[in-house]
Design a protein around this motif. Structure first.
Motif: not given
Length: 253
Positions: A159-182
């Protein structure tokens, strides 16, 4: 609906094998009539009202040096993140088996169909924690559990309020599309991370371009080795004579 009916233990069965790190495919069939009738049939019309046939299980063994390579990266203080199109349960188990995550139960972000709210659910479904859209929520959870975000929940989390730095705490992204990988790579960069992306498929190209360093992995044999340039016929006799000369005589020349 894809299948008209499924067996009583359909969901429990595929989850059982997915939690073991296996890829699970569900097979279905139905008569489609004559070939001429189905040539121009839309995919959504063909893939519905199927009769469930069974599951097919795939196991992909690690390369011999995979676990050692992951261990070396972790010991050199690199942050490792898996981005895959695999099922979330499969991906979490593979990440644990290869040493990317701790053996503690992973938490998978899911959306409650009734309330449309996000919640973290452990892979064994024994833990449920409401998702909080505020700073510190992901770092706090990741200190105890590996976190997994499936593609369908990614946009709801970012969301717009999400802190971008926190995304590094996610270890696994699953069922993602090529656009979502970008999107994941650009969010990591916005969070201040220097990124290296390794990918082995055409659906990784966009993410490879977004990363600071993109490494395309090709299996042996996918690209033929370069052929040596053709030898000029005029040089062939001279080359043959050189090869036949006494090496001591050549050294004295």
């Amino acid at each position: 609906r894809l299948f008209e009916t499924v067996p009583e233990k359909y969901e429990a069965t595929y989850k059982h094998f997915s939690r073991r790190g296996q890829r699970v495919l569900a097979l279905g069939m139905r008569p489609l009539g004559r070939v001429n009738d189905i040539k121009h049939m839309p995919r959504e019309d063909a893939e519905k009202k199927l009769t469930f046939v069974g599951f097919v299980l795939f196991t992909c063994p690690f390369k011999p040096d995979a676990i050692q390579a992951i261990q070396m990266l972790r010991e050199s203080s690199h942050r490792l993140i898996m981005i895959t199109g695999d099922n979330a349960l499969t991906a979490c188990q593979v990440a644990a088996d290869v040493g990317m995550t701790a053996p503690t139960p992973a938490l998978v972000l899911q959306k409650d169909p009734a309330s449309d709210r996000l919640a973290w659910v452990s892979v064994d479904e024994s833990i449920t924690i409401p998702f909080e859209d505020k700073a510190g929520h992901l770092p706090r959870l990741s200190a105890k559990h590996p976190l997994c975000v499936p593609g369908p929940c990614l946009a709801a989390m970012l969301t717009p309020s999400f802190h971008a730095k926190d995304i590094g705490d996610v270890k696994v992204f699953a069922r993602v599309s090529p656009d979502q990988k970008e999107l994941i790579l650009t969010t990591l960069k916005n969070g201040g991370y220097t990124t290296l992306m390794a990918g082995d498929g055409t659906n990784d190209v966009g993410a490879l371009k977004q990363a600071h360093v993109g490494v395309a992995i090709l299996n042996k044999g996918e690209i033929a080795p370069p052929r040596p340039p053709p030898r000029s016929p005029a040089l062939a006799p001279a080359q043959t004579l050189r090869n036949r000369r006494d090496p001591n005589a050549q050294a004295q020349a």
